[in-house]
Scaffold this active site. Structure first.
Site, PDB file in Angstrom:
ATOM      1  N   CYS A 122      15.080 -64.224 -17.783  1.00 25.39           N
ATOM      2  CA  CYS A 122      15.715 -64.297 -16.184  1.00 25.39           C
ATOM      3  C   CYS A 122      15.138 -65.413 -15.521  1.00 25.39           C
ATOM      4  CB  CYS A 122      15.187 -62.789 -15.505  1.00 25.39           C
ATOM      5  SG  CYS A 122      13.456 -62.352 -15.572  1.00 25.39           S
ATOM      6  N   LYS A 195       7.986 -50.353 -17.748  1.00 24.52           N
ATOM      7  CA  LYS A 195       8.274 -51.195 -16.720  1.00 24.52           C
ATOM      8  C   LYS A 195       9.262 -50.792 -15.829  1.00 24.52           C
ATOM      9  CE  LYS A 195       9.617 -55.983 -15.695  1.00 24.52           C
ATOM     10  NZ  LYS A 195       9.985 -57.387 -16.364  1.00 24.52           N
ATOM     11  N   ARG A 205       9.262 -62.872  -7.565  1.00 21.32           N
ATOM     12  CA  ARG A 205      10.705 -63.317  -7.740  1.00 21.32           C
ATOM     13  C   ARG A 205      10.647 -64.626  -6.899  1.00 21.32           C
ATOM     14  NH1 ARG A 205      13.775 -57.558  -8.190  1.00 21.32           N
ATOM     15  NH2 ARG A 205      12.838 -57.080 -10.375  1.00 21.32           N
ATOM     16  N   LYS A 248       3.579 -51.486 -16.011  1.00 25.28           N
ATOM     17  CA  LYS A 248       3.758 -52.425 -14.908  1.00 25.28           C
ATOM     18  C   LYS A 248       4.866 -51.822 -13.942  1.00 25.28           C
ATOM     19  CE  LYS A 248       5.844 -56.830 -14.099  1.00 25.28           C
ATOM     20  NZ  LYS A 248       6.645 -57.960 -14.380  1.00 25.28           N
ATOM     21  N   SER A 274       2.564 -58.856  -8.320  1.00 26.80           N
ATOM     22  CA  SER A 274       2.745 -59.477  -7.225  1.00 26.80           C
ATOM     23  C   SER A 274       2.464 -58.912  -5.843  1.00 26.80           C
ATOM     24  CB  SER A 274       4.005 -60.549  -7.267  1.00 26.80           C
ATOM     25  OG  SER A 274       5.025 -59.670  -7.252  1.00 26.80           O
TER      26      SER A 274
HETATM   27 ZN   LIG Z   1      13.391 -60.676 -17.080  1.00 25.50          ZN
END
Ligand SMILES: [Zn+2]
Length: 324
Positions: A122, A195, A205, A248, A274
């Site tokens: 990603c 996740k 992000r 996560k 985060s």
């Molecule tokens: Zn990813």
């Protein structure tokens, strides 16, 4: 003389008494420090939503890594920020990709520090999804090939542990087979087994520039409402050969960490993500909370819940505080 009530305070009378009966102890050995490595030169950008966290280019890593090593931190996880992106995430598995180059640099300069490579697409795809996209769908099996290729190229660069974060079905098998076929039978897989599709990833992000350009990740990441499903995910990853299991996020998912701990014997890793970091930082900068006390309490709670290891942006601060 009858014992009419229990005197719990007997064991809390002094700092030494409390230390003697403390059940959970936080140590610098528990921490994995995440870093964002940027392609290019002279890059040192503080992530605005994550005070104290920087995007750094390789030429700016020395100071950072000298500090990490001097604090006694044993492992880092690397996320890459490529200059160019494309629809198949070439930068993820390119021999001179940013994570590969950073890994080579770190292993050369700090051979004992463990380098964990985040294995996903990603950060390298122009659409921001974790796999190959066709007609607006993220395709499972074609993505696996690219993920295996990414893992092998990271191992070639010297990564000590491969951490696939993509949540495609079968990713552990695909990566294990890829690594084994390339001769990397001894490289462990730290799987993002559980996740959730979480709003707590927001600041990441920005830091990793990996916001999906359309849709969301709900078709591959888990629904935050589900608990039993986490067991199915973790079980599948164990069967496929995962060596570590990541849960996560961490803070809102302590029940899941405990479930995974109770069910499986593999080391459990909590990812203190985060958004969890940013909330504490924002409150601390406003003087609303005692940062040191809050952070150490929060990290202790993750260990108490059953985590053996914690990926956390607080790692350097916490390591410093623990050594005081
Ligand atoms: Zn990813």
């Amino acid at each position: 003389m009858t014992n009419e009530f229990a005197r719990h305070r007997r064991l809390r009378q002094s700092a030494n008494m409390r230390a003697l009966v403390r059940e959970t102890v936080l140590s610098v050995n528990d921490f994995i420090y995440p870093l964002f490595i940027a392609e290019g030169e002279g890059v040192r950008n503080e992530v605005s939503s994550m005070p104290g966290v920087f995007q750094l280019s390789i030429d700016n890593l020395k100071e950072e890594f000298d500090e990490i090593v001097s604090l006694g931190i044993k492992a880092v996880i690397l996320f890459g920020l490529p200059v160019e992106k494309d629809d198949v995430g070439t930068g993820a598995y390119h021999n001179h990709g940013i994570v590969q180059e950073a890994t080579r640099y770190i292993k050369e300069q700090y051979p004992d520090l463990l380098v964990i490579a985040d294995t996903c697409l990603c950060e390298y795809t122009d659409h921001g999804h974790c796999g190959v996209v066709e007609d607006g769908n993220v395709l499972n099996d074609p993505s696996l090939e690219l993920l295996a290729k990414t893992a092998v190229s990271q191992a070639e660069a010297g990564a000590d542990i491969i951490a696939p974060s993509n949540m495609m079905d079968g990713f552990v098998t695909a990566i294990r087979q890829g690594l084994d076929a390339a001769g990397y039978t001894e490289i462990p897989i730290m799987s993002y087994a559980v996740k959730y599709s979480s709003a707590f990833y927001g600041p990441f992000r920005e830091a990793a520039d990996s916001t999906p350009q359309f849709g969301d990740r709900k078709t591959y990441q888990m629904d935050p409402a589900n608990r039993r499903e986490a067991m199915r995910e973790a079980e599948a990853d164990m069967e496929q050969g995962a060596d570590f299991l990541i849960v996560k996020p961490a803070l809102s998912y302590l029940d899941i960490i405990r479930d995974v701990r109770n069910e499986f014997d593999a080391p459990v890793v909590a990812y203190n993500v985060s958004g969890e970091y940013s909330m504490v930082k924002a409150a601390a900068l406003n003087g609303w909370v005692d940062e040191k006390a809050i952070v150490l309490e929060k990290l202790t709670s993750m260990k108490r819940a059953g985590a053996d290891l914690i990926m956390t942006y607080h790692a350097k601060d916490a390591a410093r505080w623990l050594s005081e």
